[in-house]
Design a protein around this motif. Sequence first.
Motif, mmCIF file in Angstrom:
data_model
loop_
_atom_site.group_PDB
_atom_site.id
_atom_site.type_symbol
_atom_site.label_atom_id
_atom_site.label_comp_id
_atom_site.label_asym_id
_atom_site.label_seq_id
_atom_site.Cartn_x
_atom_site.Cartn_y
_atom_site.Cartn_z
ATOM 1 N N ALA A 50 -9.561 7.071 10.654
ATOM 2 C CA ALA A 50 -9.110 5.837 9.415
ATOM 3 C C ALA A 50 -7.761 5.561 9.336
ATOM 4 C CB ALA A 50 -10.013 6.184 8.159
ATOM 5 N N ARG A 51 -7.264 4.355 9.302
ATOM 6 C CA ARG A 51 -5.792 4.238 8.970
ATOM 7 C C ARG A 51 -5.661 4.183 7.599
ATOM 8 N NH1 ARG A 51 -4.655 -2.301 10.141
ATOM 9 N NH2 ARG A 51 -6.647 -2.809 8.733
ATOM 10 N N THR A 52 -4.478 4.458 7.106
ATOM 11 C CA THR A 52 -3.931 4.665 5.830
ATOM 12 C C THR A 52 -3.383 3.258 5.290
ATOM 13 O OG1 THR A 52 -4.305 6.914 5.716
ATOM 14 C CG2 THR A 52 -3.070 5.793 3.921
ATOM 15 N N ILE A 53 -3.830 2.870 4.338
ATOM 16 C CA ILE A 53 -2.933 1.433 3.847
ATOM 17 C C ILE A 53 -2.144 2.000 2.846
ATOM 18 C CG2 ILE A 53 -3.287 -0.762 2.773
ATOM 19 C CD1 ILE A 53 -5.781 -1.044 4.628
ATOM 20 N N THR A 54 -0.791 1.563 2.620
ATOM 21 C CA THR A 54 0.052 2.155 1.571
ATOM 22 C C THR A 54 0.543 0.855 0.988
ATOM 23 O OG1 THR A 54 1.869 2.294 3.133
ATOM 24 C CG2 THR A 54 0.613 4.516 2.612
ATOM 25 N N LEU A 55 1.158 1.019 -0.335
ATOM 26 C CA LEU A 55 1.801 0.033 -0.980
ATOM 27 C C LEU A 55 3.050 0.500 -1.282
ATOM 28 C CD1 LEU A 55 0.310 -2.407 -3.688
ATOM 29 C CD2 LEU A 55 2.577 -1.161 -4.171
ATOM 30 N N SER A 56 4.166 0.011 -0.822
ATOM 31 C CA SER A 56 5.723 0.476 -1.404
ATOM 32 C C SER A 56 6.229 -0.422 -2.410
ATOM 33 C CB SER A 56 6.380 0.490 -0.148
ATOM 34 O OG SER A 56 5.750 1.685 0.816
ATOM 35 N N ILE A 57 7.128 -0.094 -3.270
ATOM 36 C CA ILE A 57 8.071 -0.840 -4.137
ATOM 37 C C ILE A 57 9.395 -0.253 -4.206
ATOM 38 C CG2 ILE A 57 6.210 -1.616 -5.384
ATOM 39 C CD1 ILE A 57 6.850 0.216 -7.691
ATOM 40 N N ARG A 58 10.458 -0.889 -4.604
ATOM 41 C CA ARG A 58 11.722 -0.172 -4.814
ATOM 42 C C ARG A 58 11.524 0.629 -6.007
ATOM 43 N NH1 ARG A 58 12.920 -5.383 -3.556
ATOM 44 N NH2 ARG A 58 13.142 -5.893 -5.901
ATOM 45 N N ALA A 59 12.258 1.719 -5.928
ATOM 46 C CA ALA A 59 12.416 2.744 -7.425
ATOM 47 C C ALA A 59 13.191 1.827 -8.208
ATOM 48 C CB ALA A 59 13.248 4.023 -6.873
ATOM 49 N N GLY A 60 12.651 1.907 -9.568
ATOM 50 C CA GLY A 60 13.279 0.919 -10.545
ATOM 51 C C GLY A 60 12.475 -0.298 -10.861
ATOM 52 N N SER A 61 11.665 -0.793 -9.919
ATOM 53 C CA SER A 61 10.899 -1.967 -10.115
ATOM 54 C C SER A 61 9.469 -1.803 -10.606
ATOM 55 C CB SER A 61 10.964 -2.781 -8.853
ATOM 56 O OG SER A 61 10.235 -2.221 -7.697
ATOM 57 N N GLY A 62 9.090 -0.702 -10.940
ATOM 58 C CA GLY A 62 7.608 -0.525 -11.035
ATOM 59 C C GLY A 62 7.252 -1.024 -12.285
ATOM 60 N N ASP A 63 8.077 -1.029 -13.330
ATOM 61 C CA ASP A 63 7.874 -1.495 -14.726
ATOM 62 C C ASP A 63 7.957 -3.073 -14.795
ATOM 63 O OD1 ASP A 63 7.546 1.005 -15.685
ATOM 64 O OD2 ASP A 63 9.709 1.285 -15.942
ATOM 65 N N ASN A 64 8.428 -3.708 -13.822
ATOM 66 C CA ASN A 64 8.367 -5.083 -13.827
ATOM 67 C C ASN A 64 7.087 -5.891 -13.877
ATOM 68 O OD1 ASN A 64 8.217 -7.938 -12.620
ATOM 69 N ND2 ASN A 64 10.447 -7.588 -12.514
ATOM 70 N N PRO A 65 6.897 -6.287 -15.033
ATOM 71 C CA PRO A 65 5.401 -6.918 -15.157
ATOM 72 C C PRO A 65 4.594 -7.933 -14.114
ATOM 73 C CG PRO A 65 6.862 -7.340 -17.221
ATOM 74 C CD PRO A 65 7.607 -6.944 -16.057
ATOM 75 N N ALA A 66 5.663 -8.502 -13.308
ATOM 76 C CA ALA A 66 5.116 -9.343 -12.204
ATOM 77 C C ALA A 66 4.644 -8.351 -11.241
ATOM 78 C CB ALA A 66 6.002 -10.159 -11.780
ATOM 79 N N VAL A 67 5.439 -7.575 -10.929
ATOM 80 C CA VAL A 67 5.153 -6.212 -9.658
ATOM 81 C C VAL A 67 3.921 -5.485 -10.120
ATOM 82 C CG1 VAL A 67 6.055 -4.227 -8.594
ATOM 83 C CG2 VAL A 67 7.483 -6.286 -8.951
ATOM 84 N N THR A 68 3.872 -5.264 -11.186
ATOM 85 C CA THR A 68 2.498 -4.503 -11.971
ATOM 86 C C THR A 68 1.462 -5.139 -11.813
ATOM 87 O OG1 THR A 68 4.060 -2.994 -13.413
ATOM 88 C CG2 THR A 68 1.836 -3.070 -13.872
ATOM 89 N N ALA A 69 1.645 -6.366 -12.262
ATOM 90 C CA ALA A 69 0.144 -7.265 -12.009
ATOM 91 C C ALA A 69 -0.137 -7.443 -10.710
ATOM 92 C CB ALA A 69 0.753 -8.748 -12.780
ATOM 93 N N PHE A 70 0.622 -7.552 -9.852
ATOM 94 C CA PHE A 70 0.163 -7.682 -8.413
ATOM 95 C C PHE A 70 -0.631 -6.379 -7.822
ATOM 96 C CE2 PHE A 70 0.358 -7.382 -3.805
ATOM 97 C CZ PHE A 70 -0.372 -8.341 -3.420
ATOM 98 N N GLN A 71 0.210 -5.192 -8.219
ATOM 99 C CA GLN A 71 -0.275 -4.089 -7.803
ATOM 100 C C GLN A 71 -1.595 -3.903 -8.497
ATOM 101 O OE1 GLN A 71 2.517 -0.455 -7.382
ATOM 102 N NE2 GLN A 71 3.401 -1.463 -9.244
ATOM 103 N N ASN A 72 -1.861 -4.214 -9.935
ATOM 104 C CA ASN A 72 -3.168 -3.970 -10.483
ATOM 105 C C ASN A 72 -3.977 -4.671 -9.661
ATOM 106 O OD1 ASN A 72 -2.038 -2.201 -12.224
ATOM 107 N ND2 ASN A 72 -1.756 -3.799 -13.684
ATOM 108 N N ALA A 73 -3.867 -5.925 -9.245
ATOM 109 C CA ALA A 73 -4.710 -6.856 -8.477
ATOM 110 C C ALA A 73 -5.095 -6.144 -7.233
ATOM 111 C CB ALA A 73 -4.266 -8.322 -8.369
ATOM 112 N N VAL A 74 -4.284 -5.879 -6.618
ATOM 113 C CA VAL A 74 -4.563 -5.493 -4.954
ATOM 114 C C VAL A 74 -5.255 -4.019 -5.317
ATOM 115 C CG1 VAL A 74 -2.384 -4.162 -4.659
ATOM 116 C CG2 VAL A 74 -3.667 -5.423 -2.693
ATOM 117 N N THR A 75 -4.997 -3.073 -6.271
ATOM 118 C CA THR A 75 -5.732 -1.916 -6.323
ATOM 119 C C THR A 75 -7.282 -2.467 -6.506
ATOM 120 O OG1 THR A 75 -3.873 -0.911 -6.869
ATOM 121 C CG2 THR A 75 -5.692 0.126 -7.783
ATOM 122 N N ALA A 76 -7.421 -3.231 -7.398
ATOM 123 C CA ALA A 76 -8.814 -3.710 -7.969
ATOM 124 C C ALA A 76 -9.449 -4.150 -6.778
ATOM 125 C CB ALA A 76 -8.790 -4.818 -9.138
ATOM 126 N N VAL A 77 -8.949 -5.068 -5.931
ATOM 127 C CA VAL A 77 -9.623 -5.332 -4.800
ATOM 128 C C VAL A 77 -9.931 -4.334 -3.733
ATOM 129 C CG1 VAL A 77 -9.153 -6.732 -2.523
ATOM 130 C CG2 VAL A 77 -8.430 -7.757 -4.671
#
Length: 287
Positions: free
Chosen positions: A260-287
């Motif tokens: 299997a291949r591994t699918i990863t998600l990367s963000i810049r350090a410091g951007s993890g608390d941005n609500p817009a970035v968090t919303a997308f992360q939550n949505a794609v994780t739920a998918v």
Amino acid sequence: MYDLHRLRLLRELSHRGTLAAVAEALGYSPSAISHQLSILERETGVPLLEPAGRGVRLTPAATGLVAHTEAIMRELERAEADIAASRSQVTGTVRVATFQTAAHTLVLDAIDRLADPHPQLTVTFAHLNAEAAVPALLARDFDLVLSEDYPGLPSAPHPGVTTRTLTTDPLLLAVPARWSARELAELADVPWVMEHPGTAARTWSTSACRTAGFEPRVRYETADLHLHAAIVARGRTAAFLPRLGHDPTPGIRLVPTGHARTITLSIRAGSGDNPAVTAFQNAVTAV
């Protein structure tokens, strides 16, 4: 105090490599970029650029200055996240770099999930390979990167980037349904469709065939995995296909490879608390 705008131009040069690339990305002329960096040199009192062929490269002093600028940018990003979190609605634009099969499935489904709870949030995406996507993330062209790692070929870590595993995706052997072969070792003499040389997918696919005792006869090369499936369905070749985005197709028999291949998600350090970035992360994780 050094001018932040000029520090950012030096940082851009460290990421993009040439004055022309910085100028194109930021909408300035190369001469304007060069002029601003010359002023920064006078402000610091040390050489920041030196000739390198037809271009320039950063001096050690400039590299150190860029490291300090990165720290400043991370703090500014955290400040932006704090202000965004104070708003009652999640707004703005999230820019995603992704690979093909994730764009067809994970990203589109995540956009659908975000439409009702966050109508003022815009998601844009571009199809980009990991080699280009992570530098573009650091250069702030994108806010998130979806990447794929093939077995035995992990991506190199990047300072300033936070990466986590999103999911794993089984890799399947795809053969025309009318072929009798059911194991990889039986396909030594058949033609193959694979991605281009130098890609992680091609490296892994070639290694898998060699482990089975043969060198693959690659007749077709394309990065379009849906085209891979179409060629197999026509009875032309064998292929390796990921499970993601490839439902059972008439004319194709899919055989598990155990990998299997591994699918990863990367963000810049410091951007993890941005609500817009968090919303997308939550949505794609739920998918």
